[in-house]
Design a protein around this motif. Structure first.
Motif, PDB file in Angstrom:
ATOM      1  N   VAL A  39       0.846  -1.194   0.000  1.00  0.00           N
ATOM      2  CA  VAL A  39       0.000   0.000   0.000  1.00  0.00           C
ATOM      3  C   VAL A  39       0.879   1.242   0.000  1.00  0.00           C
ATOM      4  O   VAL A  39       1.814   1.341   0.801  1.00  0.00           O
ATOM      5  CB  VAL A  39      -0.934   0.024   1.225  1.00  0.00           C
ATOM      6  N   LEU A  48       0.427   5.037   0.788  1.00  0.00           N
ATOM      7  CA  LEU A  48      -0.531   5.934   1.435  1.00  0.00           C
ATOM      8  C   LEU A  48      -0.358   7.349   0.889  1.00  0.00           C
ATOM      9  O   LEU A  48       0.718   7.939   0.985  1.00  0.00           O
ATOM     10  CB  LEU A  48      -0.316   5.932   2.947  1.00  0.00           C
ATOM     11  N   LEU A  56      -4.124  -0.559   8.881  1.00  0.00           N
ATOM     12  CA  LEU A  56      -3.440  -1.311   7.830  1.00  0.00           C
ATOM     13  C   LEU A  56      -2.312  -2.146   8.409  1.00  0.00           C
ATOM     14  O   LEU A  56      -2.069  -3.284   7.982  1.00  0.00           O
ATOM     15  CB  LEU A  56      -2.909  -0.354   6.762  1.00  0.00           C
ATOM     16  N   VAL A  86      -3.600   4.288  -1.777  1.00  0.00           N
ATOM     17  CA  VAL A  86      -4.740   4.384  -0.866  1.00  0.00           C
ATOM     18  C   VAL A  86      -4.765   5.769  -0.245  1.00  0.00           C
ATOM     19  O   VAL A  86      -3.734   6.272   0.229  1.00  0.00           O
ATOM     20  CB  VAL A  86      -4.666   3.302   0.232  1.00  0.00           C
ATOM     21  N   LEU A  97      -7.349   3.905  -4.764  1.00  0.00           N
ATOM     22  CA  LEU A  97      -8.518   3.452  -4.013  1.00  0.00           C
ATOM     23  C   LEU A  97      -8.678   4.266  -2.743  1.00  0.00           C
ATOM     24  O   LEU A  97      -7.686   4.603  -2.076  1.00  0.00           O
ATOM     25  CB  LEU A  97      -8.368   1.970  -3.626  1.00  0.00           C
ATOM     26  N   PHE A 138      -9.558   4.435   1.160  1.00  0.00           N
ATOM     27  CA  PHE A 138      -9.245   3.508   2.247  1.00  0.00           C
ATOM     28  C   PHE A 138     -10.320   2.434   2.387  1.00  0.00           C
ATOM     29  O   PHE A 138     -10.026   1.239   2.471  1.00  0.00           O
ATOM     30  CB  PHE A 138      -9.109   4.314   3.540  1.00  0.00           C
ATOM     31  N   GLU A 182     -12.515   1.534   0.109  1.00  0.00           N
ATOM     32  CA  GLU A 182     -12.557   0.703  -1.094  1.00  0.00           C
ATOM     33  C   GLU A 182     -11.480  -0.369  -1.042  1.00  0.00           C
ATOM     34  O   GLU A 182     -11.707  -1.518  -1.453  1.00  0.00           O
ATOM     35  CB  GLU A 182     -12.363   1.569  -2.343  1.00  0.00           C
ATOM     36  N   PHE A 183     -10.317  -0.002  -0.539  1.00  0.00           N
ATOM     37  CA  PHE A 183      -9.250  -0.986  -0.401  1.00  0.00           C
ATOM     38  C   PHE A 183      -9.668  -2.095   0.558  1.00  0.00           C
ATOM     39  O   PHE A 183      -9.490  -3.286   0.272  1.00  0.00           O
ATOM     40  CB  PHE A 183      -7.969  -0.307   0.094  1.00  0.00           C
TER      41      PHE A 183
END
Length: 987
Positions: free
Chosen positions: A742, A744, A765, A821, A852, A854, A856-857
């Motif tokens: 990911v 960020l 996460l 994300v 995406l 957060f 949606e991920f």
């Protein structure tokens, strides 16, 4: 009639009328079109507050020798509500339910009340008005009466005429009367000589009416002379006004017949057919089962709807395979009867040879839909049929002129075959949908009416189609009325004697031809290009755009093509449900709705509003209340993206006229935030000392009534977002190699205003064992930025620079298989929406596909069965408000899925439009009243009503600020909720 206007007309109306009087060119332009192909610039517009205003406008028009045309939602498809005189709009103010008789199932309403709004008032009483037109969210009762509207369930409930009891109207000479059945009309009845003349006409023409009027229910052409024939039922003079398109009188109140609400247990049988003709042949057999409605959806509509995000999930839920046509068959009786009807429907389909084979090959069959939510979604899809058809992004568009002819059901298959052949003979094709149960299919040949040749083709098709309809003894006007499109064909349809009677009626009611001239009687030619939206010589201004508009091909392409996607059907005018259009819901002004803005842009770029109209103050006012919620991007079925258009226009205006200090201050927030964070304490004095707040309003336009966001000294730092692979936040645990990495994206607002949201996301996460790394620039120390503040302020060229810098930094991560994300919807979704339009090409597309939210991920990982989070119950109810951009991109199910990871959570999703904050919009002294009104529409009352210990969840920084200021509640991001539920005990 002369349309010469005395200079004093506007001043006179302003003195005598309580409502708005609009005579400026921009306002008149917004009322020059309806949902038809026509455009006529009116002399002026009156937005009436009540019957007295209507009467005053009529008096002024009569004395000035100028025509007067009434207007409701402006959704007429034949040009009924356009004219060169005075337009009177009843939709803003004249929208009351005056009387309700529940026991008698009747109501008295003002003509401007919208059908959906009326039905919301009736629902608690178990009643509704059943003329359920597809434009119910914006169609007014007065307009429906004027057109004799029908709706999808007319098979059971009849047309508007069947449901109107009486009409209070003003005649052209100012006389007021109550038009009703003759024994009811004693109270304020119309002039006796008019009644006598009409009854005499009915007796004289009874035989001709019986011989020439088509024997189909869907006949709404001409005047309802059959209402004057005395038979078993008493004559109702209101039924002569119904369908008269405002040419005989002006309604000030309409008495209507109500019906009990349909049973909640209704069933929908979706009949699939392998060929279009098969569906047409089957319609008469299905109607014999006495359903409530039978609605057609053809393969063209299915294909177009699959490309529209808001409809794609609905189609996937009920369409099997690739049918050529569907018949949506509804039964709304008692549950046992509905189940038996579905069984009979399946038997009929089986007898006709259609069913689903076990091997999966699609031959046809019935899909039964019992879920009310899916039924509503299917109904919404069908109701959007017109706009779905109009979403074609090409030079030609489906054009309305033969679209609602009605023929007897036994001829439907042959009629559609022959009409298709007519289209093909002229080198075009048609799109089909709507009322198979009534033999009234909406069909629009695809033409480019900017071209003289295509206009000639339109006329040729009309003449051939109407001749065929007469051959089948059908009606050339089956639902949408006459207007400019069909009025000239009345003599061929009804005969010279009946048309002479039409003229006699018009003369008796309106001898000076004052009311909406050119409709039904003495009409212009339907192909008169001088009356069309795209007259000869029409062309758009050519200018270099900052956004890429190439996907809108249109007839001119680019920005102009995008603007012209608006077909004026007015889906943006709904007052409840979904999001679009939040500013219109507050002001109810045509200027402040997506349609009004799109019309203004089209007129401006085509030179019809004068030189430099695109950069004018009037254009800035037109766009000022657009909050760039992006709801129209999703909810407008033709894809009118007003947020992006506004950004383009602000950029063009800024290039010409420069930017204000406020614009620059807002746009450069990502650059000034570090300094602001260091002096945050001093900036905080602004909200504590009234003098400073007033000074900020005077210097920069920030409302003294609005608190400003707090810059945090403990802002988020990039290193905080780095979680190595295999590590776990607040503990150690081995991660899975199958889990994606990911990246960020620490947005400007989260970094400097709400760092706790980013820290919560990192914690979640990490607890879920994902490797996380904060996105960093390739060079320099300035954090990455999506450019959102530049887009919103009109500095799209600067936004493009930020996009290029961010794309360059993120691309190596994406190509290494990592996902981007972000937490702030407006920022992260900029990567998906604006980046490809600012920096078109493969690289921005790669970034967009990997970006995406957060939530949606998390939803993605839930679906892939890779997400494991140790969450404990919170024991609190949660109220969720969705950010506009989450809704526009269909992300709300993902937010709900993320929150439902918490055991036993009691989640309530607040039905709300825009919160009203919308970035800088809510801080602006000029727009704060509208901002607060948007919040008060639904969100803030719902938050205040929530229990004190309930969680208020809102992922948008602006949304949380509005909730804090307007409801004195602290809202949190979904990441904070999940972090608080982590079972480690330190949340």
């Amino acid at each position: 009639m002369s349309e010469t206007i005395r200079p004093g007309l506007s001043r006179r109306l302003s003195r005598e009328i309580a409502g708005e009087v609009l005579f400026d060119r921009f306002s008149r332009g917004r009322y020059a079109t309806d949902a038809s192909i026509y455009q006529m610039m009116p002399a002026g517009v009156v937005v009436a507050k009540g019957a007295d205003d209507v009467a005053a406008a009529l008096d002024a028009a009569r004395e000035e020798g100028i025509a007067l045309t009434m207007r409701g939602g402006g959704t007429s498809q034949c040009g009924q509500t356009v004219n060169s005189g005075l337009i009177v709009d009843t939709s803003k103010h004249m929208n009351r339910l005056i009387e309700l008789d529940v026991a008698g199932r009747r109501a008295l309403v003002e003509p401007g009340i919208v059908l959906d709004d009326l039905n919301r008032l009736l629902k608690p009483h178990g009643l509704w008005f059943p003329v359920d037109v597809s434009t119910a969210s914006r169609a007014t009762i007065g307009g429906m009466a004027g057109n004799n509207s029908c709706g999808s369930r007319s098979l059971r409930y009849g047309t508007m005429r069947d449901n109107v009891i009486a009409i209070d109207a003003i005649l052209a000479d100012g006389t007021k009367g109550r038009f009703a059945t003759l024994e009811q009309a004693a109270r304020g009845e119309p002039p006796r000589d008019l009644i006598t003349a009409m009854l005499a006409l009915g007796r004289r023409e009874a035989e001709e009416i019986a011989a020439r009027f088509p024997k189909v229910q869907r006949r709404v052409g001409g005047y309802n002379l059959d209402a004057l024939v005395e038979d078993d039922a008493p004559v109702n003079l209101a039924h002569l006004l119904v369908g008269s398109e405002g040419t005989l009188g002006i309604s000030t109140a309409v008495e209507i017949r109500l019906s009990p609400l349909p049973k909640a247990s209704k069933l929908l049988g979706v009949c699939h057919f392998p060929t279009f003709r098969a569906a047409m042949e089957a319609a008469q057999h299905i109607v014999a089962l006495k359903p409530t409605s039978v609605e057609l959806v053809d393969s063209t509509m299915i294909g177009l709807a699959r490309d529209i995000p808001m409809f794609r999930p609905t189609l996937e839920a009920f369409v099997e395979g690739r049918p050529a046509a569907l018949l949506l068959t509804e039964f709304a009786d008692e549950p046992e009867e509905n189940a038996e009807s579905i069984e009979r429907l399946e038997a009929v389909m089986s007898d006709l040879g259609y069913g689903f084979s076990r091997g999966g090959a699609h031959e046809g069959g019935v899909v039964t839909v019992s879920d009310p939510k899916l039924q509503s979604a299917i109904a919404e899809l069908r109701a959007a049929g017109l706009n779905i058809m109009m979403s074609m992004k090409e030079a030609g568009k489906p054009v309305s002129f033969v679209e609602d002819c009605a023929v007897p059901l036994e001829h439907l298959a042959d009629y559609t075959d022959r009409l298709t052949a007519i289209f093909e003979g002229h080198g075009t094709r048609g799109t089909w949908y709507a009322h198979a149960s009534e033999g009234c299919l909406h069909v629009r040949p695809v033409l480019n009416v900017k071209l003289e040749n295509d206009v000639r083709t339109m006329r040729a098709i009309a003449e051939e189609a109407f001749a065929m309809v007469r051959e089948y003894k059908g009606s050339h006007s089956g639902e949408h009325g006459d207007g400019i499109v069909r009025s000239e064909f009345h003599e061929a349809m009804f005969g010279a004697r009946i048309v002479g009677a039409f003229k006699e009626v018009k003369t008796a009611f309106d001898p000076s031809n004052l009311l909406n001239p050119g409709k039904i009687v003495d009409p212009p030619k339907m192909d008169d290009r001088s009356l069309m939206r795209y007259p000869p010589g029409y062309a758009g201004e050519d200018f270099a755009t900052v956004f890429d508009w190439s996907s809108w091909t249109g007839s001119a392409g680019g920005f102009q093509g995008a603007v012209e996607m608006c077909n004026n059907n007015g889906a943006c005018r709904k007052s409840a449900g979904a999001v679009m259009c939040p500013s219109y819901r507050v002001t109810r002004n045509e200027r402040d709705v997506t349609r009004g803005r799109a019309n203004t842009l089209r007129l401006a770029i085509s030179g019809q509003l004068g030189p430099e109209a695109l950069h004018s103050d009037e254009m800035a006012e037109t766009l000022k209340l657009c909050v760039s919620c992006k709801a129209c991007r999703r909810e407008c079925p033709t894809g009118v993206d007003m947020a992006k258009m506004k950004a383009e226009v602000l950029y063009q205006r800024g290039r010409k006229r420069g930017f204000s200090a406020k614009d620059r201050l807002i746009a450069n927030l990502p650059l000034t935030a570090p300094l602001a964070a260091r002096i945050g304490g001093a900036l905080g004095l602004r909200d504590k000392v009234g003098t400073f707040a007033g000074l900020s309003e005077k210097l920069f336009g920030f409302s003294a009534r609005r608190s400003l966001p707090k810059f945090r000294r403990d802002h988020f730092r990039d290193a905080e977002g780095d979680v190595p692979a295999g590590a776990r936040a607040h503990g150690t645990a081995e991660g899975s190699a199958e889990k994606p990495g990911v990246v960020l994206l620490a947005d400007t607002f989260g970094r400097w205003f709400d760092p706790q949201t980013l820290r919560a996301a990192v914690k979640v996460l990490g607890a879920a064992r994902y490797a996380v790394e904060t996105a960093r620039p390739l060079s320099g120390r300035r954090p990455l930025c999506c450019g959102r503040t530049y887009v919103a302020s009109g500095m799209a060229d600067r936004a493009k620079e930020e996009a290029e810098r961010t794309i360059a930094a993120l691309l190596p991560h994406v190509r290494a298989g990592r996902l981007i994300v972000g937490l702030e919807p407006s920022c992260l979704l900029t990567l998906r929406d604006e980046f490809p339009a600012l920096v078109p090409g493969k690289e921005s597309a790669e970034i967009a596909s990997a970006a995406l939210l957060f939530e949606e991920f998390l939803a993605r990982e839930i679906k892939a069965e890779r997400l494991s989070l140790p969450l404990a119950p919170l024991g609190r109810k949660a109220y969720l408000h969705g950010h506009c951009h989450q809704k526009a991109f269909g992300a709300m199910p993902a937010v709900e899925a993320a929150l439902r990871l918490i055991p036993d959570i009691d989640l309530v999703t607040i039905e709300s439009s825009c919160c009203g904050m919308a970035g800088a919009f809510g801080y602006d002294a000029e727009t704060i009243d509208v901002s607060l009104a948007m919040g008060e529409a639904s969100l803030l009352p719902a938050v205040r009503a929530a229990p004190e210990d309930a969680l208020i969840v809102a992922d948008g920084t602006s949304c949380r600020h509005q909730i804090h200021d307007g409801a004195d509640r602290q809202a949190v991001h979904v990441a904070e909720v999940l972090a608080g539920a982590l079972a480690s005990g330190d949340g």
